[in-house]
Scaffold this motif. Sequence first.
Motif, PDB file in Angstrom:
ATOM      1  N   ARG A  81       7.221   3.356  -1.610  1.00  0.00           N
ATOM      2  CA  ARG A  81       6.759   2.129  -2.250  1.00  0.00           C
ATOM      3  C   ARG A  81       6.550   2.363  -3.734  1.00  0.00           C
ATOM      4  O   ARG A  81       6.044   3.398  -4.139  1.00  0.00           O
ATOM      5  CB  ARG A  81       5.465   1.651  -1.622  1.00  0.00           C
ATOM      6  CG  ARG A  81       5.648   1.245  -0.186  1.00  0.00           C
ATOM      7  CD  ARG A  81       4.352   0.738   0.368  1.00  0.00           C
ATOM      8  NE  ARG A  81       4.566   0.331   1.736  1.00  0.00           N
ATOM      9  CZ  ARG A  81       4.254  -0.871   2.201  1.00  0.00           C
ATOM     10  NH1 ARG A  81       3.705  -1.751   1.412  1.00  0.00           N
ATOM     11  NH2 ARG A  81       4.480  -1.170   3.444  1.00  0.00           N
ATOM     12  N   ARG A  84       2.223  -1.211  -7.301  1.00  0.00           N
ATOM     13  CA  ARG A  84       2.115  -2.666  -7.442  1.00  0.00           C
ATOM     14  C   ARG A  84       1.958  -3.043  -8.900  1.00  0.00           C
ATOM     15  O   ARG A  84       1.303  -2.355  -9.673  1.00  0.00           O
ATOM     16  CB  ARG A  84       0.923  -3.173  -6.658  1.00  0.00           C
ATOM     17  CG  ARG A  84       1.121  -2.977  -5.160  1.00  0.00           C
ATOM     18  CD  ARG A  84      -0.034  -3.517  -4.412  1.00  0.00           C
ATOM     19  NE  ARG A  84      -0.042  -4.969  -4.536  1.00  0.00           N
ATOM     20  CZ  ARG A  84      -0.944  -5.755  -3.992  1.00  0.00           C
ATOM     21  NH1 ARG A  84      -1.931  -5.238  -3.315  1.00  0.00           N
ATOM     22  NH2 ARG A  84      -0.890  -7.060  -4.141  1.00  0.00           N
ATOM     23  N   ARG A  85       2.583  -4.139  -9.237  1.00  0.00           N
ATOM     24  CA  ARG A  85       2.424  -4.645 -10.604  1.00  0.00           C
ATOM     25  C   ARG A  85       1.080  -5.331 -10.705  1.00  0.00           C
ATOM     26  O   ARG A  85       0.611  -5.954  -9.755  1.00  0.00           O
ATOM     27  CB  ARG A  85       3.551  -5.615 -10.939  1.00  0.00           C
ATOM     28  CG  ARG A  85       4.892  -4.912 -10.946  1.00  0.00           C
ATOM     29  CD  ARG A  85       6.019  -5.715 -11.512  1.00  0.00           C
ATOM     30  NE  ARG A  85       5.925  -7.149 -11.384  1.00  0.00           N
ATOM     31  CZ  ARG A  85       6.948  -7.943 -11.194  1.00  0.00           C
ATOM     32  NH1 ARG A  85       8.151  -7.445 -11.081  1.00  0.00           N
ATOM     33  NH2 ARG A  85       6.807  -9.239 -11.126  1.00  0.00           N
TER      34      ARG A  85
END
Length: 95
Positions: A81, A84-85
């Motif tokens: 993964r 995350r932004r």
Amino acid sequence: MLPRSGDVLHVTRAASVQFLQPIMFRVIRVLDWPTFDGWLWLEGYELNTAGDAVKRRSIFVLGDGLRQLQAAPVPRQHTIRTPRRPVVRTPLRVS
């Protein structure tokens, strides 16, 4: 033999005297209940000749008496993964 989740086993009298009629058995898990050396508690499904589950069971068997008919599928590799932004929030307008 130590089965793993997803294995399909042929369970015969060699595994336990209770299996005068051999069964096919799909393993859900190996239970960690105390047993004698070489014996296992397995939880899983008894299968019919078509390979469909017909009965959920817990069985007490001798590991050396089990015969593997089908190995469990090889687990998929986990995906990597990306981070995350950050969430950009717009200020609320108060009127």
